[in-house]
Design a protein around this motif. Structure first.
Motif, PDB file in Angstrom:
ATOM      1  N   ASP A   1      -0.019 -10.409   7.154  1.00 38.00           N
ATOM      2  CA  ASP A   1      -0.106  -9.194   8.236  1.00 38.00           C
ATOM      3  C   ASP A   1       1.446  -8.936   8.388  1.00 38.00           C
ATOM      4  O   ASP A   1       1.831  -7.611   8.141  1.00 38.00           O
ATOM      5  CB  ASP A   1      -0.590  -9.441   9.465  1.00 38.00           C
ATOM      6  N   LYS A   2       2.432  -9.839   8.523  1.00 40.72           N
ATOM      7  CA  LYS A   2       3.892  -9.690   8.979  1.00 40.72           C
ATOM      8  C   LYS A   2       4.505  -8.890   7.456  1.00 40.72           C
ATOM      9  O   LYS A   2       5.074  -7.870   7.220  1.00 40.72           O
ATOM     10  CB  LYS A   2       4.415 -10.830   9.076  1.00 40.72           C
ATOM     11  N   THR A   3       3.915  -9.407   6.178  1.00 36.72           N
ATOM     12  CA  THR A   3       4.528  -8.867   4.961  1.00 36.72           C
ATOM     13  C   THR A   3       3.737  -7.657   4.817  1.00 36.72           C
ATOM     14  O   THR A   3       4.559  -6.680   4.151  1.00 36.72           O
ATOM     15  CB  THR A   3       4.100  -9.823   3.874  1.00 36.72           C
ATOM     16  N   LYS A   4       2.609  -7.497   4.926  1.00 27.64           N
ATOM     17  CA  LYS A   4       1.941  -5.993   4.664  1.00 27.64           C
ATOM     18  C   LYS A   4       2.548  -5.095   5.625  1.00 27.64           C
ATOM     19  O   LYS A   4       2.907  -4.000   5.108  1.00 27.64           O
ATOM     20  CB  LYS A   4       0.314  -6.171   5.065  1.00 27.64           C
ATOM     21  N   ASN A   5       2.966  -5.308   6.814  1.00 27.06           N
ATOM     22  CA  ASN A   5       3.619  -4.571   7.814  1.00 27.06           C
ATOM     23  C   ASN A   5       5.063  -4.014   7.216  1.00 27.06           C
ATOM     24  O   ASN A   5       5.342  -2.997   7.049  1.00 27.06           O
ATOM     25  CB  ASN A   5       3.626  -4.859   9.220  1.00 27.06           C
ATOM     26  N   MET A   6       5.664  -4.867   6.692  1.00 26.64           N
ATOM     27  CA  MET A   6       6.959  -4.805   6.083  1.00 26.64           C
ATOM     28  C   MET A   6       6.868  -4.039   5.027  1.00 26.64           C
ATOM     29  O   MET A   6       7.607  -3.175   4.808  1.00 26.64           O
ATOM     30  CB  MET A   6       7.780  -6.197   5.766  1.00 26.64           C
ATOM     31  N   VAL A   7       6.270  -4.133   4.073  1.00 22.69           N
ATOM     32  CA  VAL A   7       5.843  -3.372   2.851  1.00 22.69           C
ATOM     33  C   VAL A   7       5.401  -1.899   3.488  1.00 22.69           C
ATOM     34  O   VAL A   7       6.005  -0.820   2.794  1.00 22.69           O
ATOM     35  CB  VAL A   7       4.675  -3.715   1.919  1.00 22.69           C
ATOM     36  N   GLN A   8       4.624  -1.712   4.178  1.00 26.49           N
ATOM     37  CA  GLN A   8       4.307  -0.196   4.944  1.00 26.49           C
ATOM     38  C   GLN A   8       5.548   0.370   5.300  1.00 26.49           C
ATOM     39  O   GLN A   8       5.820   1.684   5.018  1.00 26.49           O
ATOM     40  CB  GLN A   8       3.189  -0.396   5.722  1.00 26.49           C
ATOM     41  N   GLU A   9       6.349  -0.321   5.920  1.00 24.48           N
ATOM     42  CA  GLU A   9       7.398   0.129   6.728  1.00 24.48           C
ATOM     43  C   GLU A   9       8.797   0.772   5.546  1.00 24.48           C
ATOM     44  O   GLU A   9       9.215   1.684   5.664  1.00 24.48           O
ATOM     45  CB  GLU A   9       8.405  -0.666   7.665  1.00 24.48           C
ATOM     46  N   GLU A  10       8.752  -0.194   4.583  1.00 23.81           N
ATOM     47  CA  GLU A  10       9.476   0.218   3.483  1.00 23.81           C
ATOM     48  C   GLU A  10       9.055   1.171   2.826  1.00 23.81           C
ATOM     49  O   GLU A  10       9.855   2.341   2.508  1.00 23.81           O
ATOM     50  CB  GLU A  10       9.802  -1.094   2.548  1.00 23.81           C
ATOM     51  N   ILE A  11       7.850   1.385   2.563  1.00 27.85           N
ATOM     52  CA  ILE A  11       7.349   2.838   1.883  1.00 27.85           C
ATOM     53  C   ILE A  11       7.602   3.897   2.762  1.00 27.85           C
ATOM     54  O   ILE A  11       7.908   4.809   2.013  1.00 27.85           O
ATOM     55  CB  ILE A  11       5.748   2.403   1.490  1.00 27.85           C
ATOM     56  N   GLN A  12       7.265   3.900   4.138  1.00 29.67           N
ATOM     57  CA  GLN A  12       7.671   4.900   4.793  1.00 29.67           C
ATOM     58  C   GLN A  12       9.162   5.404   4.640  1.00 29.67           C
ATOM     59  O   GLN A  12       9.624   6.344   4.706  1.00 29.67           O
ATOM     60  CB  GLN A  12       7.184   4.468   6.197  1.00 29.67           C
ATOM     61  N   LYS A  13      10.124   4.271   4.900  1.00 30.48           N
ATOM     62  CA  LYS A  13      11.447   4.429   4.723  1.00 30.48           C
ATOM     63  C   LYS A  13      11.697   5.366   3.430  1.00 30.48           C
ATOM     64  O   LYS A  13      12.625   6.068   3.162  1.00 30.48           O
ATOM     65  CB  LYS A  13      12.335   3.259   4.941  1.00 30.48           C
ATOM     66  N   ALA A  14      11.184   4.477   2.244  1.00 27.42           N
ATOM     67  CA  ALA A  14      11.504   5.130   1.059  1.00 27.42           C
ATOM     68  C   ALA A  14      10.857   6.568   0.630  1.00 27.42           C
ATOM     69  O   ALA A  14      11.498   7.573   0.097  1.00 27.42           O
ATOM     70  CB  ALA A  14      10.898   4.513  -0.231  1.00 27.42           C
ATOM     71  N   LYS A  15       9.730   6.842   1.568  1.00 25.62           N
ATOM     72  CA  LYS A  15       9.329   8.213   1.504  1.00 25.62           C
ATOM     73  C   LYS A  15      10.098   9.312   2.347  1.00 25.62           C
ATOM     74  O   LYS A  15      10.376  10.346   1.727  1.00 25.62           O
ATOM     75  CB  LYS A  15       7.928   8.310   2.214  1.00 25.62           C
ATOM     76  N   GLY A  16      10.795   8.879   3.371  1.00 27.86           N
ATOM     77  CA  GLY A  16      12.064   9.675   3.710  1.00 27.86           C
ATOM     78  C   GLY A  16      11.510  10.968   4.450  1.00 27.86           C
ATOM     79  O   GLY A  16      10.645  11.102   5.215  1.00 27.86           O
ATOM     80  N   GLU A  17      12.201  12.036   3.817  1.00 24.84           N
ATOM     81  CA  GLU A  17      11.978  13.219   4.673  1.00 24.84           C
ATOM     82  C   GLU A  17      10.963  13.883   3.806  1.00 24.84           C
ATOM     83  O   GLU A  17      10.628  14.990   4.141  1.00 24.84           O
ATOM     84  CB  GLU A  17      13.450  13.972   4.632  1.00 24.84           C
ATOM     85  N   PHE A  18      10.331  13.391   2.434  1.00 24.89           N
ATOM     86  CA  PHE A  18       9.608  13.931   1.715  1.00 24.89           C
ATOM     87  C   PHE A  18       8.137  13.838   2.641  1.00 24.89           C
ATOM     88  O   PHE A  18       7.770  12.765   2.639  1.00 24.89           O
ATOM     89  CB  PHE A  18       9.566  13.734   0.518  1.00 24.89           C
TER      90      PHE A  18
END
Length: 116
Positions: free
Chosen positions: A45-62
């Protein structure tokens, strides 16, 4: 002829699995096994949440929001351009490609003439 399938549904499977675990692991090793399983699930769960957060960060303003299937190249271009805040009215496909490319900070493709 004969039907040898088990007609077991719902909570019956849980009971069968628990009994099998007790028989395989014994009552002394079962608590350790459940603790290890809980740690693995928590790490997952911790790793899954970290990956989702990184995807959101990479998505950024788009903010690309596609509500259904995109059928044509023009629809893809318009969806991408709208998500980047580009006005698509009265623009050709090439104009949209160039605007999207400039918004994303890309450069011309190697097989294209950059002077165009």
């Amino acid at each position: 002829m004969f039907d040898f399938t088990l007609n077991i549904i719902g909570n019956d499977w849980i009971m069968i699995v628990l009994v099998a675990l007790v028989l395989l692991l014994g009552t002394k090793r079962l608590p350790d096994a459940t603790k290890k399983l809980a740690r693995v699930m928590a790490q997952y769960d911790k790793t899954k949440n970290m990956v989702q957060e990184e995807i959101q960060k990479a998505k950024g303003e788009f903010n690309i929001n596609i509500s259904g299937p995109v059928m044509s190249e023009r629809q893809k271009l318009e969806t991408l351009a709208k998500s980047l805040g580009v006005n698509v009215e009265g623009k050709t496909d090439d104009d949209l490609r160039n605007l999207v490319d400039s918004k994303l900070g890309g450069s011309a493709k190697p097989d294209q003439d950059p002077k165009k």
